[in-house]
Design a protein around this motif. Sequence first.
Motif, mmCIF file in Angstrom:
data_model
loop_
_atom_site.group_PDB
_atom_site.id
_atom_site.type_symbol
_atom_site.label_atom_id
_atom_site.label_comp_id
_atom_site.label_asym_id
_atom_site.label_seq_id
_atom_site.Cartn_x
_atom_site.Cartn_y
_atom_site.Cartn_z
ATOM 1 N N GLY A 129 0.823 -1.206 0.000
ATOM 2 C CA GLY A 129 0.000 0.000 0.000
ATOM 3 C C GLY A 129 0.853 1.251 0.000
ATOM 4 O O GLY A 129 0.557 2.238 -0.704
ATOM 5 N N ARG A 130 1.931 1.231 0.784
ATOM 6 C CA ARG A 130 2.830 2.389 0.800
ATOM 7 C C ARG A 130 3.515 2.558 -0.555
ATOM 8 O O ARG A 130 3.668 3.684 -1.040
ATOM 9 C CB ARG A 130 3.857 2.236 1.927
ATOM 10 N N GLU A 131 3.914 1.460 -1.160
ATOM 11 C CA GLU A 131 4.564 1.534 -2.474
ATOM 12 C C GLU A 131 3.589 2.095 -3.511
ATOM 13 O O GLU A 131 3.961 2.918 -4.356
ATOM 14 C CB GLU A 131 5.053 0.134 -2.873
ATOM 15 N N TRP A 132 2.313 1.683 -3.442
ATOM 16 C CA TRP A 132 1.287 2.186 -4.359
ATOM 17 C C TRP A 132 1.129 3.698 -4.193
ATOM 18 O O TRP A 132 1.075 4.443 -5.169
ATOM 19 C CB TRP A 132 -0.040 1.479 -4.078
ATOM 20 N N LEU A 133 1.037 4.160 -2.943
ATOM 21 C CA LEU A 133 0.829 5.582 -2.701
ATOM 22 C C LEU A 133 2.009 6.407 -3.209
ATOM 23 O O LEU A 133 1.813 7.482 -3.798
ATOM 24 C CB LEU A 133 0.607 5.847 -1.213
ATOM 25 N N LYS A 134 3.205 5.919 -3.008
ATOM 26 C CA LYS A 134 4.377 6.649 -3.488
ATOM 27 C C LYS A 134 4.299 6.882 -4.990
ATOM 28 O O LYS A 134 4.679 7.936 -5.501
ATOM 29 C CB LYS A 134 5.654 5.884 -3.120
ATOM 30 N N ARG A 135 3.755 5.899 -5.715
ATOM 31 C CA ARG A 135 3.634 6.017 -7.176
ATOM 32 C C ARG A 135 2.476 6.913 -7.610
ATOM 33 O O ARG A 135 2.462 7.411 -8.735
ATOM 34 C CB ARG A 135 3.460 4.630 -7.804
ATOM 35 N N HIS A 136 1.491 7.095 -6.734
ATOM 36 C CA HIS A 136 0.292 7.842 -7.113
ATOM 37 C C HIS A 136 0.212 9.233 -6.477
ATOM 38 O O HIS A 136 -0.793 9.927 -6.655
ATOM 39 C CB HIS A 136 -0.964 7.048 -6.728
ATOM 40 N N LEU A 145 -6.198 9.249 6.779
ATOM 41 C CA LEU A 145 -7.058 9.078 7.949
ATOM 42 C C LEU A 145 -6.609 7.872 8.770
ATOM 43 O O LEU A 145 -6.257 6.835 8.209
ATOM 44 C CB LEU A 145 -8.511 8.900 7.510
ATOM 45 N N PHE A 146 -6.670 8.006 10.091
ATOM 46 C CA PHE A 146 -6.123 7.011 11.020
ATOM 47 C C PHE A 146 -4.625 6.869 10.724
ATOM 48 O O PHE A 146 -4.113 5.781 10.483
ATOM 49 C CB PHE A 146 -6.852 5.670 10.893
ATOM 50 N N ALA A 147 -3.935 7.991 10.774
ATOM 51 C CA ALA A 147 -2.573 8.094 10.248
ATOM 52 C C ALA A 147 -1.546 7.331 11.070
ATOM 53 O O ALA A 147 -0.470 7.006 10.561
ATOM 54 C CB ALA A 147 -2.167 9.564 10.173
ATOM 55 N N TYR A 148 -1.820 7.075 12.374
ATOM 56 C CA TYR A 148 -0.888 6.369 13.255
ATOM 57 C C TYR A 148 0.450 7.109 13.221
ATOM 58 O O TYR A 148 0.510 8.291 13.530
ATOM 59 C CB TYR A 148 -0.798 4.899 12.854
ATOM 60 N N THR A 149 1.537 6.484 12.842
ATOM 61 C CA THR A 149 2.848 7.143 12.836
ATOM 62 C C THR A 149 3.202 7.707 11.461
ATOM 63 O O THR A 149 4.363 7.990 11.192
ATOM 64 C CB THR A 149 3.954 6.170 13.309
ATOM 65 N N CYS A 150 2.192 7.842 10.610
ATOM 66 C CA CYS A 150 2.282 8.630 9.372
ATOM 67 C C CYS A 150 3.216 8.043 8.308
ATOM 68 O O CYS A 150 3.801 8.786 7.501
ATOM 69 C CB CYS A 150 2.695 10.077 9.678
ATOM 70 N N ALA A 151 3.325 6.714 8.263
ATOM 71 C CA ALA A 151 4.160 6.096 7.232
ATOM 72 C C ALA A 151 3.634 6.411 5.833
ATOM 73 O O ALA A 151 4.408 6.638 4.896
ATOM 74 C CB ALA A 151 4.228 4.585 7.452
ATOM 75 N N PHE A 152 2.310 6.435 5.672
ATOM 76 C CA PHE A 152 1.750 6.786 4.369
ATOM 77 C C PHE A 152 2.144 8.210 3.976
ATOM 78 O O PHE A 152 2.412 8.494 2.803
ATOM 79 C CB PHE A 152 0.218 6.667 4.390
ATOM 80 N N SER A 153 2.175 9.101 4.927
ATOM 81 C CA SER A 153 2.547 10.483 4.653
ATOM 82 C C SER A 153 4.000 10.586 4.207
ATOM 83 O O SER A 153 4.330 11.337 3.276
ATOM 84 C CB SER A 153 2.322 11.334 5.906
ATOM 85 N N GLN A 163 0.712 18.161 -0.726
ATOM 86 C CA GLN A 163 0.415 18.331 0.696
ATOM 87 C C GLN A 163 -0.151 17.019 1.214
ATOM 88 O O GLN A 163 -0.786 16.268 0.482
ATOM 89 C CB GLN A 163 -0.621 19.442 0.923
ATOM 90 N N VAL A 164 0.092 16.748 2.500
ATOM 91 C CA VAL A 164 -0.527 15.599 3.162
ATOM 92 C C VAL A 164 -1.166 16.082 4.456
ATOM 93 O O VAL A 164 -0.532 16.801 5.239
ATOM 94 C CB VAL A 164 0.481 14.478 3.477
ATOM 95 N N VAL A 165 -2.404 15.686 4.666
ATOM 96 C CA VAL A 165 -3.100 15.952 5.921
ATOM 97 C C VAL A 165 -3.220 14.636 6.678
ATOM 98 O O VAL A 165 -3.855 13.697 6.205
ATOM 99 C CB VAL A 165 -4.499 16.553 5.672
ATOM 100 N N ASN A 166 -2.564 14.549 7.828
ATOM 101 C CA ASN A 166 -2.597 13.356 8.674
ATOM 102 C C ASN A 166 -3.539 13.588 9.842
ATOM 103 O O ASN A 166 -3.436 14.597 10.528
ATOM 104 C CB ASN A 166 -1.195 13.050 9.229
ATOM 105 N N ALA A 190 3.373 18.647 5.354
ATOM 106 C CA ALA A 190 2.447 17.749 6.051
ATOM 107 C C ALA A 190 1.823 18.462 7.233
ATOM 108 O O ALA A 190 2.477 19.264 7.915
ATOM 109 C CB ALA A 190 3.176 16.493 6.524
ATOM 110 N N ARG A 191 0.559 18.162 7.493
ATOM 111 C CA ARG A 191 -0.135 18.666 8.674
ATOM 112 C C ARG A 191 -0.525 17.483 9.537
ATOM 113 O O ARG A 191 -0.844 16.397 9.025
ATOM 114 C CB ARG A 191 -1.369 19.479 8.265
#
Length: 302
Positions: A129-136, A145-153, A163-166, A190-191
């Motif tokens: 999922g993280r690899e997909w987001l990096k490409r998109h 949403l439900f960002a936890y430690t913000c790895a997706f960000s 911009q990323v809203v966490n 990032a926020r």
Amino acid sequence: MQALLNAIAQMHNTTDAHRVFHGRGGMYPGEEHWTLDWFAPVWVLTSFKTVTEVELSQCQSALQARWQALAPGQPLNWVFQCRNAGQTETRLMAGSVPEPHRVIEQGACYLVHVMRGQNHGLFLDMANGREWLKRHALHENVLNLFAYTCAFSVVALQGGAAQVVNLDMSQAALAVGQQNHRLNELPLKARFLGHDIFKTWGKISKMGPYGVIVIDPPSYQKGSFIATKDYIKLIRRLPDLLEPQGHVLLCLNAPELDTAFLHAQVAEAAPGLRFVERLANPEAFNDIDPEKSLKVMHYQNA
């Protein structure tokens, strides 16, 4: 536990954090309670039921033998965690754990904490999922949403997000997320909002619309989120938050809820979203029943 011992004997010494053995997937009958993860330079063995000291001694011997072959002269560091009947016990079995403990995955650096709690700071099953987001993420406004430690960000900004809203209720998790951004020397785009999602729609909407939204909630967290009751509330908001042709990842890690559950929720609450694909889980997380494994579903707005 022969399958676990075989996996240990075939381990490789790589830099990336990853799962080595996934008994939870049911691929190894009788060993469903075992998992083994590599958070360099520490091996983390987990059992979801009580095991004997003899079994732990066997694991110790197997890990020591393999580590001597992989890294001669280097100390073996490993941690054992037992999760049983709602109780968690974590023990340092050999060596030490660095503090702070930084790990690498796909070129990104994250802080983890393997000696406390059940969640170590990075969910290894979400690597694809993280690899997909990096490409998109390029030039996109991303909502996490439900960002936890913000790895997706982290990966979104590495992929060129505008911009990323966490957003997460846990200020402590978001604080780790901010450290993760600093570790990766990311631009200040990032926020970090420590709020209850269901009471923050106005603020979320003002910072939109979003080209990509990631929703990765707990399946059941009393007082916070219960998937069977609350997921549809999130999905209902998506048409107003997404840009035209915007993407959304709906994630669900609840064995009792299948892909049909998410499809039905989308059909009811956001019928304009088009299903694109289900992202494959990392190979190490193979499951005898894919409907019980992590579900990461990609939809796109009309």
